[in-house]
Design a protein around this motif. Structure first.
Motif, short mmCIF file in Angstrom:
data_model
loop_
_atom_site.label_atom_id
_atom_site.label_comp_id
_atom_site.label_asym_id
_atom_site.label_seq_id
_atom_site.Cartn_x
_atom_site.Cartn_y
_atom_site.Cartn_z
N LEU A 125 0.83 -1.21 0.00
CA LEU A 125 0.00 0.00 0.00
C LEU A 125 0.87 1.26 0.00
N VAL A 126 1.89 1.27 0.82
CA VAL A 126 2.80 2.41 0.87
C VAL A 126 3.47 2.63 -0.48
N ASP A 127 3.69 1.54 -1.20
CA ASP A 127 4.32 1.62 -2.52
C ASP A 127 3.32 2.00 -3.61
N GLY A 128 2.09 2.29 -3.22
CA GLY A 128 1.08 2.73 -4.18
C GLY A 128 0.43 1.62 -4.97
N ARG A 129 0.49 0.39 -4.44
CA ARG A 129 -0.03 -0.75 -5.16
C ARG A 129 -1.32 -1.28 -4.51
N LEU A 130 -2.11 -2.00 -5.27
CA LEU A 130 -3.34 -2.61 -4.80
C LEU A 130 -3.02 -4.03 -4.34
N PRO A 131 -3.05 -4.30 -3.04
CA PRO A 131 -2.71 -5.65 -2.57
C PRO A 131 -3.88 -6.61 -2.72
N ILE A 132 -3.57 -7.79 -3.23
CA ILE A 132 -4.53 -8.88 -3.34
C ILE A 132 -4.01 -10.03 -2.49
N MET A 133 -4.62 -10.22 -1.33
CA MET A 133 -4.18 -11.29 -0.43
C MET A 133 -4.93 -12.57 -0.78
N ILE A 134 -4.20 -13.63 -1.07
CA ILE A 134 -4.84 -14.91 -1.38
C ILE A 134 -4.48 -15.92 -0.27
N GLY A 135 -5.54 -16.40 0.38
CA GLY A 135 -5.37 -17.34 1.48
C GLY A 135 -5.72 -18.74 1.07
N GLY A 136 -5.57 -19.63 2.04
CA GLY A 136 -5.53 -19.33 3.44
C GLY A 136 -6.94 -19.09 3.97
N ASP A 137 -7.08 -19.22 5.29
CA ASP A 137 -8.40 -19.07 5.90
C ASP A 137 -8.66 -17.61 6.27
N HIS A 138 -9.90 -17.33 6.70
CA HIS A 138 -10.34 -15.94 6.84
C HIS A 138 -9.80 -15.25 8.08
N CYS A 139 -9.13 -15.96 8.97
CA CYS A 139 -8.49 -15.26 10.10
C CYS A 139 -7.45 -14.28 9.58
N LEU A 140 -6.94 -14.51 8.36
CA LEU A 140 -5.90 -13.67 7.78
C LEU A 140 -6.38 -12.25 7.49
N ALA A 141 -7.70 -12.06 7.44
CA ALA A 141 -8.23 -10.71 7.22
C ALA A 141 -7.86 -9.77 8.37
N ILE A 142 -7.56 -10.32 9.53
CA ILE A 142 -7.11 -9.48 10.64
C ILE A 142 -5.85 -8.72 10.23
N GLY A 143 -4.90 -9.44 9.65
CA GLY A 143 -3.66 -8.81 9.21
C GLY A 143 -3.84 -7.90 8.02
N SER A 144 -4.59 -8.34 7.02
CA SER A 144 -4.72 -7.53 5.81
C SER A 144 -5.54 -6.28 6.05
N ILE A 145 -6.68 -6.40 6.70
CA ILE A 145 -7.56 -5.24 6.88
C ILE A 145 -6.97 -4.26 7.87
N SER A 146 -6.28 -4.73 8.91
CA SER A 146 -5.65 -3.79 9.84
C SER A 146 -4.57 -2.97 9.13
N ALA A 147 -3.89 -3.57 8.14
CA ALA A 147 -2.91 -2.82 7.35
C ALA A 147 -3.60 -1.78 6.48
N VAL A 148 -4.71 -2.17 5.86
CA VAL A 148 -5.47 -1.24 5.02
C VAL A 148 -6.01 -0.09 5.86
N ALA A 149 -6.53 -0.41 7.05
CA ALA A 149 -7.08 0.64 7.92
C ALA A 149 -5.99 1.62 8.34
N ARG A 150 -4.81 1.10 8.66
CA ARG A 150 -3.70 1.99 9.02
C ARG A 150 -3.35 2.93 7.87
N HIS A 151 -3.27 2.38 6.67
CA HIS A 151 -2.93 3.19 5.50
C HIS A 151 -3.99 4.26 5.25
#
Length: 306
Positions: free
Chosen positions: A84-110
């Protein structure tokens, strides 16, 4: 071309059924990277983040594999935030849905740092709003939304650097049809906006998406968290937590097409694909098909809005 980054998270650490760890590879075999590139993106394959193996242990104090879940989500949070900091659109491919904790908290911070308004579409058969006190299983893939809203163990709720990572009014849940009894009351108490399958049956997918996307503008960052069990298992059997009565192929396509029409998509999760339960990779291929629509595939060059 819009820069996009594929980030794999091959783990089933938060799930009750093994196999979602093979999801990223199945999506790549089904042509995810090529599909995103085909619709106007400069795609970077970041490879997989690393984390501990699934120990297959029972729940302790209401959580299964808490330490390992924390490790995976910390690693994923850092990887998503960097893109995100690099100006890119991240596409997280999992994996189970607990991983949204990491991805969405990063998006929220940005979004906080950039002054953006965050809107989250949570496409899922489940509300994922359990807590240690409410969960019947201890599986953390049933807790990411509550955790992101600040209801969870300190190690998880603090991953994004702000507690809570998101507010309830930033999320819209669509396609929900399996909610535990205690979870129902908690959802209502906290005020999460849920468009369940009865609502979709009554008003249709078009009206549902109009409401879920209402109020967005040029300052909005739209995050889509797409759990493959959102789809009806007749068309998407390759998940560990199937629930009958989900959106049809056309309903799911309309959902993705309407998101694409906004032009606001800023990040994406694709989770819970379980190739061990799939038939000839059909669920992965369907997921890729829907992602194409999310990035702009359409039957015609539309001249009007109906």
């Amino acid at each position: 071309m819009r820069p996009a980054s594929i980030i794999g998270a091959p783990t089933d650490i938060g799930a009750g059924t093994r196999g979602a760890s093979m999801g990223p590879e199945a999506l790549c075999v089904a042509g995810l990277v090529e599909a995103v590139a085909r619709y106007g993106c400069d795609v970077k394959d970041c490879g997989n983040v690393a984390g501990p193996a699934n120990p297959g242990l029972p729940a302790v104090d209401g959580f299964r594999h808490l330490r390992e879940v924390v490790q995976w989500n910390r690693a994923l949070n850092a990887a998503v935030y960097a893109e995100l900091v690099d100006g890119r659109l991240p596409i997280m491919i999992g994996g189970d849905h607990c991983l949204a904790i990491g991805s969405i908290s990063a998006v929220a911070r940005h979004c906080r740092e950039q002054g953006k308004t965050l809107r989250i579409l949570w496409l899922d058969a489940h509300a994922d709003f359990n807590t240690a006190a409410l969960t019947p299983t201890g599986n953390i893939h049933g807790m990411p939304v509550s955790t992101l809203c600040g209801y969870g163990p300190r190690e998880l709720v603090e991953i994004g650097g702000c507690v809570p990572a998101i507010r309830p009014d930033q999320i819209r849940q669509i396609g929900i049809r399996s909610v535990d009894e205690g979870e129902k009351r908690f959802l209502r108490e906290v005020g999460i906006e849920v468009f369940d399958m009865r609502y979709i049956d009554e008003v249709g997918m078009r009206r549902t998406l109009e409401l879920a996307l209402a109020g967005m503008d040029e300052s909005t960052h739209l995050h889509v968290s797409f759990d493959v069990d959102f789809l009806d298992p007749e068309i998407a059997p390759g998940v560990g937590t199937t629930v009958r009565g989900g959106p049809t192929y056309r309903e799911a396509q309309l959902c993705m097409e309407m998101v694409a029409d906004t032009g606001r998509l800023g990040s994406l999760d694709i989770v819970e694909l379980n190739p061990a339960l799939d038939h000839r990779n059909m669920t992965a291929e369907l997921a890729v098909d829907l992602v194409e629509s999310l990035f702009g595939k359409s039957t015609l060059l539309r001249m009007y809005q109906p």
